[in-house]
Design an enzyme around this catalytic site. Sequence first.
Site, PDB file in Angstrom:
ATOM      1  CB  SER A 147      -0.792   0.046   1.420  1.00  0.00           C
ATOM      2  OG  SER A 147      -1.607   1.265   1.489  1.00  0.00           O
ATOM      3  CE1 TYR A 160      -4.026  -2.075   5.419  1.00  0.00           C
ATOM      4  CE2 TYR A 160      -2.682   0.162   4.789  1.00  0.00           C
ATOM      5  CZ  TYR A 160      -3.273  -1.147   4.658  1.00  0.00           C
ATOM      6  OH  TYR A 160      -3.610  -1.453   3.256  1.00  0.00           O
ATOM      7  CE  LYS A 164      -1.435  -3.805   3.420  1.00  0.00           C
ATOM      8  NZ  LYS A 164      -1.876  -5.027   2.120  1.00  0.00           N
ATOM      9  CE1 TYR A 205      -4.595   6.198   4.450  1.00  0.00           C
ATOM     10  CE2 TYR A 205      -6.475   4.829   4.007  1.00  0.00           C
ATOM     11  CZ  TYR A 205      -5.377   4.888   4.295  1.00  0.00           C
ATOM     12  OH  TYR A 205      -4.474   3.420   3.786  1.00  0.00           O
TER      13      TYR A 205
END
Length: 265
Positions: A147, A160, A164, A205
């Site tokens: 990501s 997270y 990634k 986000y």
Amino acid sequence: MNTTSETKSLAGKVALVTGSSRGIGAAIALRLAEHGADIVVNYVSSAAAAEAVAENARKLGVRAIAVKADVSKGHEIAALFQTAAAEFGKLDIIMSNSGIEHFGKLEEVTEEEIDRVLGVNVKAQFMVAQQAHKYLNDSGRLLLISSISAVMGISNHALYAASKAAIQGMVKCLAWDFGKRNITVNCIAPGGVKTDIYTEAAAKYLPGGDKMTEEEIDAKISQWSPMGRPGFPADIAGIVALLVSPEAQWITGQTIHASGGAFMN
């Protein structure tokens, strides 16, 4: 997309896509089917959705099956590969697409959350790579999913992002492990893609994202890209199709930031 028999560059190939009952995974599976590959659709809970993807692949003139497997469990990954190989006799393309999102205030993230996110986003992809090493034909293709979160930096997203970023390091090493058999290993890092969790993710986000309409979210995400729009699952599917094609035989150990140019620096 109109793909004639003369341009089906993946005819005769067999592709397994984890997490492909919906969203980006489903788009990838169907794009590979358009290019002539037989498809293994993997799902963990949505049997009807997975079978629908498989049926749509069959309508494109290829063989397709749906196989249930929780990729956070090693024995289920092994069974998934065994089933796929038994059904089609070989595997040429593996797309490890499964993953879970995570947001959490630093002091509130639990050990259980850490284990779950790393278990699905890192351990599971490593175990998929292990099975791919066992089952992939020489000159095959292995793709993992990362990501742009791995490189962009955002509050409450460290776990997270770390999961990634780990994948981007992993593919550099896996490229050497697979290279002796002429198998390429690459990583795709999507960003700003409209999936079924698009508005839910944007609410976390984007500042004020929980109060935005989908149109307002689109406008904000569009500002990230020189192309002036958000991404779509089909955009990611196209990049996968390129990387598994014969034209990409000299690309390995790379992370492709599939974000429409967002966060280029």
